[in-house]
Scaffold this active site. Structure first.
Site, PDB file in Angstrom:
ATOM      1  N   SER A 139       2.039   5.976   3.114  1.00 28.21           N
ATOM      2  CA  SER A 139       1.564   6.524   4.393  1.00 28.21           C
ATOM      3  C   SER A 139       1.504   8.036   4.302  1.00 28.21           C
ATOM      4  O   SER A 139       2.235   8.660   3.518  1.00 28.21           O
ATOM      5  CB  SER A 139       2.531   6.131   5.510  1.00 28.21           C
ATOM      6  OG  SER A 139       2.210   6.817   6.709  1.00 28.21           O
ATOM      7  N   TYR A 146      11.250   6.250   9.059  1.00 28.44           N
ATOM      8  CA  TYR A 146       9.943   5.761   8.583  1.00 28.44           C
ATOM      9  C   TYR A 146       9.372   6.721   7.539  1.00 28.44           C
ATOM     10  O   TYR A 146       8.926   6.300   6.466  1.00 28.44           O
ATOM     11  CB  TYR A 146       8.979   5.574   9.757  1.00 28.44           C
ATOM     12  CG  TYR A 146       7.657   4.996   9.320  1.00 28.44           C
ATOM     13  CD1 TYR A 146       7.578   3.700   8.798  1.00 28.44           C
ATOM     14  CD2 TYR A 146       6.483   5.746   9.385  1.00 28.44           C
ATOM     15  CE1 TYR A 146       6.364   3.175   8.366  1.00 28.44           C
ATOM     16  CE2 TYR A 146       5.272   5.225   8.957  1.00 28.44           C
ATOM     17  CZ  TYR A 146       5.215   3.942   8.447  1.00 28.44           C
ATOM     18  OH  TYR A 146       4.022   3.428   8.010  1.00 28.44           O
TER      19      TYR A 146
HETATM   20  P1  NDP Z   1       0.487  -4.523  11.152  1.00 24.28           P
HETATM   21  O1  NDP Z   1       1.653  -4.507  12.089  1.00 24.28           O
HETATM   22  O2  NDP Z   1      -0.846  -4.863  11.700  1.00 24.28           O
HETATM   23  O3  NDP Z   1       0.812  -5.485   9.927  1.00 24.28           O
HETATM   24  C1  NDP Z   1       2.077  -5.468   9.302  1.00 24.28           C
HETATM   25  C2  NDP Z   1       2.196  -6.682   8.405  1.00 24.28           C
HETATM   26  O4  NDP Z   1       3.448  -6.611   7.718  1.00 24.28           O
HETATM   27  C3  NDP Z   1       2.178  -7.978   9.201  1.00 24.28           C
HETATM   28  O5  NDP Z   1       1.415  -8.931   8.506  1.00 24.28           O
HETATM   29  C4  NDP Z   1       3.642  -8.391   9.224  1.00 24.28           C
HETATM   30  O6  NDP Z   1       3.740  -9.822   9.217  1.00 24.28           O
HETATM   31  C5  NDP Z   1       4.106  -7.847   7.869  1.00 24.28           C
HETATM   32  N1  NDP Z   1       5.555  -7.690   7.792  1.00 24.28           N
HETATM   33  C6  NDP Z   1       6.343  -6.846   8.494  1.00 24.28           C
HETATM   34  N2  NDP Z   1       7.628  -7.044   8.166  1.00 24.28           N
HETATM   35  C7  NDP Z   1       7.658  -8.034   7.239  1.00 24.28           C
HETATM   36  C8  NDP Z   1       8.669  -8.707   6.535  1.00 24.28           C
HETATM   37  N3  NDP Z   1       9.960  -8.411   6.722  1.00 24.28           N
HETATM   38  N4  NDP Z   1       8.340  -9.667   5.646  1.00 24.28           N
HETATM   39  C9  NDP Z   1       7.049  -9.996   5.453  1.00 24.28           C
HETATM   40  N5  NDP Z   1       6.025  -9.414   6.106  1.00 24.28           N
HETATM   41  C10 NDP Z   1       6.333  -8.445   6.990  1.00 24.28           C
HETATM   42  O7  NDP Z   1       0.469  -3.067  10.504  1.00 24.28           O
HETATM   43  P2  NDP Z   1      -0.449  -2.411   9.348  1.00 24.28           P
HETATM   44  O8  NDP Z   1      -1.414  -3.352   8.816  1.00 24.28           O
HETATM   45  O9  NDP Z   1      -0.928  -1.128   9.898  1.00 24.28           O
HETATM   46  O10 NDP Z   1       0.686  -2.069   8.298  1.00 24.28           O
HETATM   47  C11 NDP Z   1       0.633  -2.477   6.952  1.00 24.28           C
HETATM   48  C12 NDP Z   1       1.321  -1.424   6.104  1.00 24.28           C
HETATM   49  O11 NDP Z   1       0.624  -0.192   6.236  1.00 24.28           O
HETATM   50  C13 NDP Z   1       2.758  -1.129   6.484  1.00 24.28           C
HETATM   51  O12 NDP Z   1       3.504  -0.927   5.318  1.00 24.28           O
HETATM   52  C14 NDP Z   1       2.655   0.180   7.291  1.00 24.28           C
HETATM   53  O13 NDP Z   1       3.839   0.911   7.249  1.00 24.28           O
HETATM   54  C15 NDP Z   1       1.534   0.852   6.538  1.00 24.28           C
HETATM   55  N6  NDP Z   1       0.809   1.912   7.229  1.00 24.28           N
HETATM   56  C16 NDP Z   1       0.219   1.712   8.451  1.00 24.28           C
HETATM   57  C17 NDP Z   1      -0.507   2.726   9.052  1.00 24.28           C
HETATM   58  C18 NDP Z   1      -1.136   2.596  10.399  1.00 24.28           C
HETATM   59  O14 NDP Z   1      -1.357   3.637  11.075  1.00 24.28           O
HETATM   60  N7  NDP Z   1      -1.480   1.418  10.856  1.00 24.28           N
HETATM   61  C19 NDP Z   1      -0.711   4.005   8.357  1.00 24.28           C
HETATM   62  C20 NDP Z   1      -0.037   4.116   7.102  1.00 24.28           C
HETATM   63  C21 NDP Z   1       0.654   3.090   6.563  1.00 24.28           C
HETATM   64  P3  NDP Z   1       4.810 -10.706  10.008  1.00 24.28           P
HETATM   65  O15 NDP Z   1       5.214  -9.955  11.226  1.00 24.28           O
HETATM   66  O16 NDP Z   1       4.059 -11.967  10.291  1.00 24.28           O
HETATM   67  O17 NDP Z   1       5.925 -10.912   9.021  1.00 24.28           O
HETATM   68  C1  8X3 Z   2       1.485   5.188   9.859  1.00 27.94           C
HETATM   69  C2  8X3 Z   2       0.871   6.525  10.117  1.00 27.94           C
HETATM   70  O1  8X3 Z   2       1.342   8.839  11.080  1.00 27.94           O
HETATM   71  O2  8X3 Z   2       1.789   6.894  12.483  1.00 27.94           O
HETATM   72  O3  8X3 Z   2       2.141   5.169   8.645  1.00 27.94           O
HETATM   73  O4  8X3 Z   2       3.240   7.438  10.647  1.00 27.94           O
HETATM   74  S1  8X3 Z   2       1.876   7.467  11.119  1.00 27.94           S
END
Ligand code: NDP
Ligand code: 8X3
Length: 259
Positions: free
Chosen positions: A145, A158
């Site tokens: 991220s 985070y």
């Molecule tokens: P979402 O919340 O849409 O998706 C997160 C996914 O992670 C879900 O499928 C959830 O599935 C899964 N997950 C969470 N915890 C667990 C666990 N303990 N075991 C297995 N699966 C898990 O968020 P994003 O798609 O945005 O996030 C995906 C990744 O991208 C993350 O690592 C996030 O930190 C990162 N990210 C997101 C950004 C954003 O602004 N959206 C920016 C930068 C990075 P379930 O709950 O069914 O287990």
């Molecule tokens: C998710 C992006 O800027 O909300 O990783 O942390 S931010």
């Protein structure tokens, strides 16, 4: 020559929503065998059905909680029953819990972030590596991220786990040097998925505010980057990519239209 994903085995963690679900669909369109895991199995089932329709060589889903070592081991044993080799691993599962300052932080939020984003990535990678070892040109994509590069108020843990992700990615690349396995980090900025609803514990209003007045990234933008990283010729490793929406010049500088 670019690497074709046809008939390659791809495993994406956290594929019940957001980047993971969209990534699965994109790999399916390339004709890959798609394996997905997350805790919400009924969501996985729906994503798997979409992947099958989109042209996946085969689609497989199983409950996965990356926060639990035994659960990860059980998942990977099941995976080994499907395939002796893995070509692409996308460590995507994770997210943020809360946006408290250090002074107000809650143990349960801190622990959830460390368990999924940090230890989860370690557990899954450790268990999957034997499936990738003899497999030159294979790819590990860790989802980091912008938060791992620049800290912000309320982001301490985070930002910390995403900074750790970068160090783990670098260590792994060093450890795997000579095996032909390439390791990269894909670091998105603001992207509208379920991320903020999870961070704000289901508060729609707070979640909407994050994206108000700007055009954020969407899951498709990140899925396309996953495909690009995994299809580079085997001698090319994309070490790191930072992708932000145009309106986000930096963590603390976003341009928002006011109506
Ligand atoms: P979402 O919340 O849409 O998706 C997160 C996914 O992670 C879900 O499928 C959830 O599935 C899964 N997950 C969470 N915890 C667990 C666990 N303990 N075991 C297995 N699966 C898990 O968020 P994003 O798609 O945005 O996030 C995906 C990744 O991208 C993350 O690592 C996030 O930190 C990162 N990210 C997101 C950004 C954003 O602004 N959206 C920016 C930068 C990075 P379930 O709950 O069914 O287990
Ligand atoms: C998710 C992006 O800027 O909300 O990783 O942390 S931010």
């Amino acid at each position: 020559m670019n690497t074709s994903l046809r008939d390659k085995w791809v495993f994406i963690t956290g594929a019940s929503a957001g980047f993971g679900a969209e990534g699965a669909l994109h790999f399916a369109r390339e004709g890959a065998h798609v394996v997905i895991g997350a805790r919400r199995v009924e969501r996985l089932e729906a994503v798997a059905a979409e992947c099958s329709k989109a042209g996946a060589a085969s689609t497989h889903f199983h409950e996965l909680d990356v926060a639990c070592t035994d659960n990860v081991k059980t998942f990977v044993e099941w995976l080994k029953g499907l395939t002796p080799r893995l070509d692409v691993l996308v460590n995507n599962a994770g997210g943020a819990h809360g946006i408290d300052t250090v002074a107000e932080g809650k143990d349960e939020d801190w622990e959830a972030m460390i368990e999924s984003n940090f230890l989860g990535l370690m557990r899954v990678t450790r268990e999957c590596l034997p499936l990738m070892m003899e497999n030159s040109g294979s790819t590990i994509i860790n989802i980091g991220s912008i938060a791992g590069r620049v800290a912000y108020e309320g982001g301490s843990v985070y930002c910390g786990v995403k900074a750790a992700e970068k160090q783990i990615t670098q260590s792994l690349r060093l450890e795997l040097n000579g095996t032909g396995i390439r390791v990269g980090t894909l670091d998105p900025g603001l992207a509208e998925t379920e991320f903020s609803m999870v961070r704000f514990k289901g508060n729609q209003e707070k979640s909407d505010k994050v994206y108000e007045g700007l055009h954020p990234l969407v899951a498709q933008d990140i899925a396309e980057a996953m495909i690009w990283m995994a299809t580079r010729p085997p001698h090319v490793c994309i070490d790191e990519i930072l992708i932000k929406c145009t309106a986000q010049a930096a963590v603390h500088k976003t341009h928002r239209e006011t109506s």
